[in-house]
Design an enzyme around this catalytic site. Structure first.
Site, PDB file in Angstrom:
ATOM      1  N   SER A   1      -9.463 -26.981  -5.274  1.00  0.00           N
ATOM      2  CA  SER A   1     -10.473 -26.794  -4.240  1.00  0.00           C
ATOM      3  C   SER A   1     -10.885 -25.335  -4.151  1.00  0.00           C
ATOM      4  O   SER A   1     -10.051 -24.428  -4.281  1.00  0.00           O
ATOM      5  CB  SER A   1      -9.927 -27.268  -2.892  1.00  0.00           C
ATOM      6  OG  SER A   1     -10.827 -27.012  -1.839  1.00  0.00           O
TER       7      SER A   1
ATOM      8  N   HIS B   1     -25.251 -29.226   2.714  1.00  0.00           N
ATOM      9  CA  HIS B   1     -26.320 -28.277   3.038  1.00  0.00           C
ATOM     10  C   HIS B   1     -27.357 -28.140   1.922  1.00  0.00           C
ATOM     11  O   HIS B   1     -28.446 -27.628   2.173  1.00  0.00           O
ATOM     12  CB  HIS B   1     -25.726 -26.900   3.340  1.00  0.00           C
ATOM     13  CG  HIS B   1     -24.982 -26.844   4.628  1.00  0.00           C
ATOM     14  ND1 HIS B   1     -25.567 -26.489   5.817  1.00  0.00           N
ATOM     15  CD2 HIS B   1     -23.690 -27.128   4.919  1.00  0.00           C
ATOM     16  CE1 HIS B   1     -24.666 -26.541   6.789  1.00  0.00           C
ATOM     17  NE2 HIS B   1     -23.525 -26.924   6.267  1.00  0.00           N
TER      18      HIS B   1
ATOM     19  N   SER C   1     -22.201 -22.980   3.581  1.00  0.00           N
ATOM     20  CA  SER C   1     -23.007 -22.649   4.755  1.00  0.00           C
ATOM     21  C   SER C   1     -22.587 -21.353   5.429  1.00  0.00           C
ATOM     22  O   SER C   1     -23.386 -20.747   6.143  1.00  0.00           O
ATOM     23  CB  SER C   1     -22.935 -23.789   5.771  1.00  0.00           C
ATOM     24  OG  SER C   1     -21.595 -23.999   6.197  1.00  0.00           O
TER      25      SER C   1
ATOM     26  N   LYS D   1     -28.742 -32.553   8.168  1.00  0.00           N
ATOM     27  CA  LYS D   1     -29.432 -31.293   7.946  1.00  0.00           C
ATOM     28  C   LYS D   1     -30.892 -31.533   7.566  1.00  0.00           C
ATOM     29  O   LYS D   1     -31.770 -31.565   8.421  1.00  0.00           O
ATOM     30  CB  LYS D   1     -28.716 -30.464   6.868  1.00  0.00           C
ATOM     31  CG  LYS D   1     -27.514 -29.690   7.359  1.00  0.00           C
ATOM     32  CD  LYS D   1     -26.301 -30.550   7.544  1.00  0.00           C
ATOM     33  CE  LYS D   1     -25.081 -29.765   7.970  1.00  0.00           C
ATOM     34  NZ  LYS D   1     -23.908 -30.635   8.175  1.00  0.00           N
TER      35      LYS D   1
ATOM     36  N   THR E   1     -24.675 -35.149   3.573  1.00  0.00           N
ATOM     37  CA  THR E   1     -24.888 -35.611   4.943  1.00  0.00           C
ATOM     38  C   THR E   1     -26.379 -35.731   5.219  1.00  0.00           C
ATOM     39  O   THR E   1     -27.209 -35.138   4.536  1.00  0.00           O
ATOM     40  CB  THR E   1     -24.258 -34.651   5.970  1.00  0.00           C
ATOM     41  OG1 THR E   1     -24.894 -33.367   5.865  1.00  0.00           O
ATOM     42  CG2 THR E   1     -22.770 -34.499   5.734  1.00  0.00           C
TER      43      THR E   1
END
Length: 673
Positions: A313, A402, A374, A434, A431
């Site tokens: 990650s 984003h 972001s 936004k 998502t």
């Protein structure tokens, strides 16, 4: 929209001083009269004029040439009924979407291999770091002294931190120290309540504190300010327009409540249509939608990896990713933020060493990155990661919360931006909160993977399904970006048949024959038959305008701030522009000075623990709804406040403010050295 009389600083608020024009003839006559008057003295304005906003809004007041019926919002502010088209003279003030007819203020967001992806992050002078550390040391020192004496002389104020009545302390004084001794002092710049549509402008609820921010009370007043604090990248969060009309129609047909959980049979035709459209929008085989963006990551990652697997990650990945990895039970290693060399070194190590203790090979290795970070404004270096993927054979998961809808010439995210085939990426997550102005999230990949997630992921079994108006907003905004292909008359299609994309092989073949290529348009059969599809949605012209305006605004503000001497992070194409403040005392002052200007500007201030302790910042979240004049307003404010707070610590060539504003187009198209 009402056409206003010539005024150097038109106001956002209006009063009705003349009778309403009821006939079409009088309406058109007034439009012509206002058009002639606007053209005669000063020519045709190219965009919505700069805002002139009152800092204490209690009523609506504005003199107009053309007066039409207006609807009063719940906050007492008047909103025009119909926005003007690009052919009209833009002399009105727009609260939700600033219109701009100047095609020079457009840019296409696209990766150019000939120029560096991002500018290197600059370090501030040593005296800035030194004074920042000294400030924190003083706050910590005096905070502990106050706690020491306060627990002994004002025990009632520290009751929640002390053991009493046989109970342990409810809160730890060590864990709550930062909140009590630093954040509380500047709490007025965080979590400011707002109301209304978060468009080009937003309405703040005025508040004050009688006890040094221990409690904050509302005054009852409202302040409308220029909004650079919302993730409304394409400006689809509007109360007017095709998307709003479609959502309103869905409420009339389905109601406003959620359709129930998937397990209880809550899947409706809208769910299947939305998932099919998302998959085609991304260029993937299938997709799964969820009612919450955070839950999309935290419930899907445990279905992908488990004990014996390894997750690699990025160190600045979102909290939802970290939470999902913890729930999965998989091992996790982190690499330096957006550092491909660090990633490759880590891959060499984990592949050669295998699992801890046993040194057996990993069951699978999953690399998780974000498309657009972001907090930093940086774009993932996808081409380099794709080369590593071919070499080391790991699975790739990209969180595009984003970047989807905001990046790329077609608005399809980082794959579109870098011209990478999305089928080469294993999992795409994003998502709808936004760019699409809705709620929820999605996972997209090959069909067998998505079917497996439907069975083993927690979101499908236990989470509530998305409400019909939200689903309709997703479908309408996504179709607007894609454009719509109308059915051929010689080959009729069945919208009912097209809904069953996962239940019939014959249907899949029909859809595959009719489906456009990646980055193509949506088929009309995939949309609800009752959903209004205006011409601007079918041809995609409105969304292309939005994408290009967003790209211009992002590059203009980012590069202009650097030319003014500020230290900013991230890519020039990022719609999130972080401006570094460093000093803790400057966070609250910057927010207050922006909010109390003649044209109030609403910004987001970010501090520890969302960032490292000494890199507090203000984030400008840009939108296609902003005009070039809005960006100029922000630059003027930043220039003045930057001089006052000693924020201009960046290195490189500097331009005066007037030159930046005059050469905005050249600055946007200029190649970075």
């Amino acid at each position: 929209m009402a056409i206003q009389s010539a005024s150097p600083t038109p106001s956002m608020f209006r009063k009705k001083s003349t009778p309403v024009l009821n006939t079409a003839a009088s309406y058109l006559s007034a439009v012509s009269e206002a058009d002639a008057r606007a053209r005669a003295p000063r020519g045709t304005p190219n965009s919505t004029p700069a805002l002139s906003l009152s800092s204490s809004v209690t009523s609506s007041s504005e003199d107009t040439v053309l007066h039409e019926r207006e609807e009063l919002n719940s906050d007492g502010l008047a909103y025009p009924k119909v926005p003007p088209t690009s052919e009209q003279v833009f002399t009105t003030v727009h609260a939700e979407f600033g219109h701009c007819a100047n095609d020079s203020y457009r840019f296409t967001s696209r990766y150019n291999p000939a120029r560096p992806l991002k500018a290197g992050e600059q370090d501030p002078p040593y005296y800035i770091l030194l004074t920042t550390y000294i400030s924190y040391i003083l706050v910590i020192l005096f905070g502990h002294l106050r706690d020491f004496f306060g627990k002994r002389f004002k025990a009632t104020d520290y009751r929640h931190l002390l053991a009493h009545g046989g109970y342990a302390a409810l809160n730890s004084d060590f864990d709550s120290f930062y909140t009590r001794r630093l954040k509380l002092r500047i709490d007025d710049c965080f979590s400011h309540p707002v109301t209304g549509v978060p468009g080009r402008t937003i309405v703040l609820l005025d508040r004050y504190s009688p006890n040094h921010n221990k409690s904050i009370l509302l005054t009852g007043g409202k302040t409308r300010g220029l909004n650079v604090s919302s993730y409304n990248y394409l400006g689809f969060a509007q109360s007017k327009g095709a998307c709003a009309d479609a959502s309103a129609e869905s409420i009339r047909r389905y109601g406003i409540s959620a359709c129930g959980s998937r397990r209880e049979g809550g899947t409706s035709d809208l769910h299947i249509q939305a998932e099919a459209l998302v998959a085609r929008f991304l260029g993937m085989e299938d997709s799964l939608i969820s009612s919450m963006g955070f839950a999309t990551n935290s419930t899907v990652i445990p279905a992908l990896v488990s004990k014996g697997c390894l997750v690699i990650s990025d160190e600045l990945n979102h909290a939802s990713i970290r939470f999902g990895v913890r729930l999965s039970g998989a091992n996790v290693r982190m690499f330096k933020h957006n550092d491909v060399k660090s990633l490759e070194a880590l891959l060499r190590e984990v592949i050669s060493q295998g699992q801890p203790k046993t040194h057996r090979p990993w069951k699978k290795i999953l690399v998780i990155v974000e498309g657009l970070y972001s907090m930093e404004g940086t774009l993932v270096e996808l081409p380099a990661i794709m080369e590593l993927k071919k070499k080391y054979k790991f699975y790739l998961f990209i969180d595009e919360a984003h970047s989807i809808g905001a990046i790329g010439p077609h608005g399809r995210g980082v794959c579109d931006y870098y011209d990478v085939n999305p089928r080469d990426v294993d999992i795409l997550m994003g998502t709808f909160t936004k760019s699409f102005g809705a709620a929820g999230g999605y996972i997209a990949g090959n069909r067998s993977l998505i079917d497996r997630i439907r069975l083993s992921g927690h979101a499908g079994a236990y989470a509530e399904a998305m409400a019909p108006p939200i689903l309709t907003q997703v479908v309408a905004s996504m179709a607007s970006i894609m454009g719509v292909t109308l059915p051929r008359l010689d080959k009729p299609t069945s919208s009912t048949r097209s809904l069953l994309t996962r239940h019939s092989d014959s249907t899949l073949n029909v859809i595959a024959e009719e489906a456009p290529a990646w980055r193509g348009t949506a088929l009309a059969a995939w949309l609800p038959t009752w959903m209004p599809t205006p011409q601007s949605m079918c041809d995609g012209s409105d969304s292309q305008m939005r994408l290009r305006r967003l790209a211009f605004n992002a590059r203009y503000l980012n590069r202009a701030l650097r030319k003014l001497g500020f230290i900013t992070y991230g890519s020039a194409d990022s719609p999130v522009v972080p401006l570094l403040l460093f000093h803790p005392g400057k966070m609250a002052v910057f927010s207050r000075l922006m909010r109390t200007r003649p044209t109030p500007i609403v910004v987001v201030v970010v501090a520890y623990p969302a960032t490292s302790l000494v890199t507090s910042r203000v984030r400008f979240c840009l939108s296609a709804s902003h005009t070039k004049e809005d960006i100029d307003t922000i630059l003027v404010a930043c220039d003045e406040i930057g001089d006052l707070l000693d924020l201009k610590q960046g290195v490189g060539e500097r331009w005066p403010l007037q030159e930046i504003m005059a050469r905005a187009v050249e600055l946007v198209h200029m190649e970075e050295s």
